[in-house]
Design an enzyme around this catalytic site. Structure first.
Site, PDB file in Angstrom:
ATOM      1  N   SER A   1       0.878  -1.179   0.000  1.00 56.97           N
ATOM      2  CA  SER A   1       0.000   0.000   0.000  1.00 56.97           C
ATOM      3  C   SER A   1       0.906   1.216   0.000  1.00 56.97           C
ATOM      4  CB  SER A   1      -0.955  -0.010   1.193  1.00 56.97           C
ATOM      5  OG  SER A   1      -0.249  -0.183   2.402  1.00 56.97           O
TER       6      SER A   1
ATOM      7  N   GLU B   1       1.207   5.524   0.590  1.00 60.03           N
ATOM      8  CA  GLU B   1       0.597   6.703   1.230  1.00 60.03           C
ATOM      9  C   GLU B   1       1.050   7.980   0.508  1.00 60.03           C
ATOM     10  OE1 GLU B   1       0.396   6.768   5.577  1.00 60.03           O
ATOM     11  OE2 GLU B   1       1.186   8.796   5.476  1.00 60.03           O
TER      12      GLU B   1
ATOM     13  N   ASP C   1      -2.359  14.802  14.839  1.00 60.45           N
ATOM     14  CA  ASP C   1      -1.354  15.638  15.483  1.00 60.45           C
ATOM     15  C   ASP C   1      -1.957  17.004  15.721  1.00 60.45           C
ATOM     16  OD1 ASP C   1       0.747  13.869  15.770  1.00 60.45           O
ATOM     17  OD2 ASP C   1       1.341  14.114  13.679  1.00 60.45           O
TER      18      ASP C   1
ATOM     19  N   HIS D   1       3.617  -1.000   3.859  1.00 59.95           N
ATOM     20  CA  HIS D   1       2.983   0.299   3.579  1.00 59.95           C
ATOM     21  C   HIS D   1       4.102   1.314   3.367  1.00 59.95           C
ATOM     22  CE1 HIS D   1      -0.234   3.343   3.895  1.00 59.95           C
ATOM     23  NE2 HIS D   1       0.603   4.063   4.621  1.00 59.95           N
TER      24      HIS D   1
HETATM   25  C1  FAD Z   1       0.118   5.127   9.728  1.00 59.02           C
HETATM   26  C2  FAD Z   1      -0.022   6.512  10.317  1.00 59.02           C
HETATM   27  C3  FAD Z   1      -0.672   7.506   9.586  1.00 59.02           C
HETATM   28  C4  FAD Z   1      -0.835   8.800  10.112  1.00 59.02           C
HETATM   29  N1  FAD Z   1      -1.508   9.743   9.375  1.00 59.02           N
HETATM   30  C5  FAD Z   1      -1.770  10.960   9.923  1.00 59.02           C
HETATM   31  C6  FAD Z   1      -2.558  11.938   9.230  1.00 59.02           C
HETATM   32  O1  FAD Z   1      -2.993  11.724   8.101  1.00 59.02           O
HETATM   33  N2  FAD Z   1      -2.798  13.137   9.852  1.00 59.02           N
HETATM   34  C7  FAD Z   1      -2.336  13.406  11.118  1.00 59.02           C
HETATM   35  O2  FAD Z   1      -2.603  14.511  11.634  1.00 59.02           O
HETATM   36  N3  FAD Z   1      -1.590  12.498  11.795  1.00 59.02           N
HETATM   37  C8  FAD Z   1      -1.298  11.286  11.233  1.00 59.02           C
HETATM   38  N4  FAD Z   1      -0.559  10.362  11.932  1.00 59.02           N
HETATM   39  C9  FAD Z   1       0.036  10.739  13.226  1.00 59.02           C
HETATM   40  C10 FAD Z   1      -0.946  10.500  14.386  1.00 59.02           C
HETATM   41  O3  FAD Z   1      -2.057  11.337  14.254  1.00 59.02           O
HETATM   42  C11 FAD Z   1      -0.169  10.811  15.656  1.00 59.02           C
HETATM   43  O4  FAD Z   1       0.817   9.848  15.890  1.00 59.02           O
HETATM   44  C12 FAD Z   1      -1.033  11.028  16.890  1.00 59.02           C
HETATM   45  O5  FAD Z   1      -0.231  11.660  17.880  1.00 59.02           O
HETATM   46  C13 FAD Z   1      -1.597   9.739  17.477  1.00 59.02           C
HETATM   47  O6  FAD Z   1      -2.586   9.234  16.682  1.00 59.02           O
HETATM   48  P1  FAD Z   1      -3.235   7.764  16.992  1.00 59.02           P
HETATM   49  O7  FAD Z   1      -4.364   7.608  16.088  1.00 59.02           O
HETATM   50  O8  FAD Z   1      -2.193   6.729  16.991  1.00 59.02           O
HETATM   51  O9  FAD Z   1      -3.755   8.046  18.477  1.00 59.02           O
HETATM   52  P2  FAD Z   1      -4.330   7.152  19.649  1.00 59.02           P
HETATM   53  O10 FAD Z   1      -4.294   5.715  19.301  1.00 59.02           O
HETATM   54  O11 FAD Z   1      -5.609   7.725  20.099  1.00 59.02           O
HETATM   55  O12 FAD Z   1      -3.230   7.472  20.748  1.00 59.02           O
HETATM   56  C14 FAD Z   1      -1.865   7.204  20.486  1.00 59.02           C
HETATM   57  C15 FAD Z   1      -1.157   6.884  21.794  1.00 59.02           C
HETATM   58  O13 FAD Z   1      -1.154   8.030  22.623  1.00 59.02           O
HETATM   59  C16 FAD Z   1      -1.355   7.639  23.968  1.00 59.02           C
HETATM   60  N5  FAD Z   1      -2.593   8.257  24.448  1.00 59.02           N
HETATM   61  C17 FAD Z   1      -3.599   8.769  23.702  1.00 59.02           C
HETATM   62  N6  FAD Z   1      -4.589   9.240  24.480  1.00 59.02           N
HETATM   63  C18 FAD Z   1      -4.189   9.036  25.754  1.00 59.02           C
HETATM   64  C19 FAD Z   1      -4.780   9.284  27.020  1.00 59.02           C
HETATM   65  N7  FAD Z   1      -5.971   9.849  27.117  1.00 59.02           N
HETATM   66  N8  FAD Z   1      -4.089   8.915  28.115  1.00 59.02           N
HETATM   67  C20 FAD Z   1      -2.880   8.328  28.030  1.00 59.02           C
HETATM   68  N9  FAD Z   1      -2.263   8.051  26.853  1.00 59.02           N
HETATM   69  C21 FAD Z   1      -2.912   8.405  25.740  1.00 59.02           C
HETATM   70  C22 FAD Z   1      -1.457   6.149  23.982  1.00 59.02           C
HETATM   71  O14 FAD Z   1      -0.236   5.567  24.277  1.00 59.02           O
HETATM   72  C23 FAD Z   1      -1.847   5.800  22.559  1.00 59.02           C
HETATM   73  O15 FAD Z   1      -1.411   4.532  22.132  1.00 59.02           O
HETATM   74  C24 FAD Z   1      -0.337   9.086  11.413  1.00 59.02           C
HETATM   75  C25 FAD Z   1       0.320   8.071  12.151  1.00 59.02           C
HETATM   76  C26 FAD Z   1       0.471   6.806  11.627  1.00 59.02           C
HETATM   77  C27 FAD Z   1       1.160   5.741  12.425  1.00 59.02           C
END
Ligand code: FAD
Length: 310
Positions: free
Chosen positions: A33, A35, A127, A286
């Site tokens: 895949s 990106e 982010d 990916h």
């Molecule tokens: C494949 C991939 C694609 C991405 N694409 C984008 C994109 O298109 N746009 C963008 O803006 N960002 C993107 N990101 C970055 C991502 O948004 C950031 O890494 C963000 O900080 C965490 O997102 P997540 O969905 O993993 O969060 P979550 O799974 O919600 O949290 C990530 C981690 O943060 C910690 N955490 C979260 N909430 C809490 C809480 N309440 N208390 C304690 N710990 C907590 C936990 O350890 C958790 O595993 C991408 C990341 C990856 C890996």
């Protein structure tokens, strides 16, 4: 370790191990895949579409389009994904985040995707927007990716991928707590995790062992970043918690003004990384293409991918 249940992760963990790197022909064709990010200008738009057209014949399972920090690219992401549906043979996945929007607003974006025929979402917390150092959930929004996954499943039967962190998310309380979060996203309905990039294959292999021990059995697809600009990667890695090994610094040393040699070195670095993973049974990858096709194409070729005949 849990009993191994069928699925790609179990297959990787029980598959053959090789003492030397096998020829790609001896291994299953990789599933790929790619990106992309949504372009800001007409020139970048042309670059993106040249990239898409170059990679399309490799027949990826899906291609994904990122969502800018703070949801800043909402319209551009949508336009790129809609064009992928209308004009290519590719299956798009739209990234969607929780940042800076109410649940209703995020749901509306998801409904638009569903109506446009998009069935795969990469669901992320997101982010913080430029200038903000910490993530603060929107008062009326989804707090984290787990909630977004649940919300999306209420809107349509999307295929949902989520993010995973072989070196642990920087905000995590511990590596184990980070895996609990990943498990909760899977339990909420995600069927694939795509990892943050990493440069040591062992880091990923140890991570999938830990995922399996936690009872996570969906595919954990390694995110591969071909390094076209080493200095930028160093800067970005410091923010996202990926480590850059010293040996990589040595390999790129002295090439700051020599983009051509840098690209050749980058191909060798990534090829070594993916071949080691492949030899350990990993057959899905990916690629973070950064909208540049050549390194990704070369590395996919080394893995055994070949263009489909028209
Ligand atoms: C494949 C991939 C694609 C991405 N694409 C984008 C994109 O298109 N746009 C963008 O803006 N960002 C993107 N990101 C970055 C991502 O948004 C950031 O890494 C963000 O900080 C965490 O997102 P997540 O969905 O993993 O969060 P979550 O799974 O919600 O949290 C990530 C981690 O943060 C910690 N955490 C979260 N909430 C809490 C809480 N309440 N208390 C304690 N710990 C907590 C936990 O350890 C958790 O595993 C991408 C990341 C990856 C890996």
């Amino acid at each position: 370790m849990n009993n191994l249940t069928p699925g790609p992760l179990a297959r990787w963990l029980t598959g053959p191990r090789f003492s030397a790197l096998p020829a790609p022909a001896a291994l299953p064709a990789p599933r790929l895949s790619f990106e992309f990010f949504p372009p800001k200008t007409d020139k970048l738009e042309d670059q993106l579409w040249a990239c898409i057209r170059r990679l399309e014949p490799l027949g990826p399972r899906f291609v994904s389009v990122t969502y800018g920090a703070g949801g800043s690219t909402q319209e551009r992401t949508h336009a790129t994904v809609a064009r992928l549906v209308a004009e290519t043979s590719l299956t798009p996945a739209a990234h969607l985040t929780c940042v800076g929007a109410t649940r209703d607003e995020v749901d509306e974006v998801a409904r638009r995707y569903w109506a446009a025929g998009v069935r795969h979402i990469v669901a992320l917390r997101g982010d913080p927007p430029a200038g903000a150092s910490e993530y603060v959930p929107h008062p009326g929004g989804y707090a984290q990716a787990e909630d977004l996954v649940r919300g999306l499943k209420r809107i349509g039967d999307f295929e949902i991928s989520v993010g995973a962190y072989p070196e642990t998310h920087p905000a995590a309380l511990s590596a184990d707590a980070d895996l609990d979060f990943l498990k909760r996203k899977i339990d909420a309905g995600a069927t694939r995790a795509i990892t943050q990039y990493f440069f040591e294959s062992e880091t990923f292999l140890r991570f999938i062992d830990r995922c399996h021990a936690k009872g996570i059995n969906v595919p954990i697809v390694p995110g591969i970043l071909p390094v076209s600009n080493f200095q930028q990667v160093v800067k970005f890695s410091a923010m996202c918690g990926a480590s850059v090994p010293a040996w990589m610094g040595q390999l790129f040393e002295g090439l700051e003004e020599d983009a051509e040699t840098r690209r050749m070195v980058a191909a060798v670095v990534a090829a070594e990384q993916v071949r080691l993973l492949q030899a350990n049974g990993v057959d899905e990858f990916h690629f973070y293409t950064l909208n540049r096709p050549d390194l990704t194409y070369a590395i996919a070729h080394i893995l055994g991918a070949r263009p489909r005949k028209a």
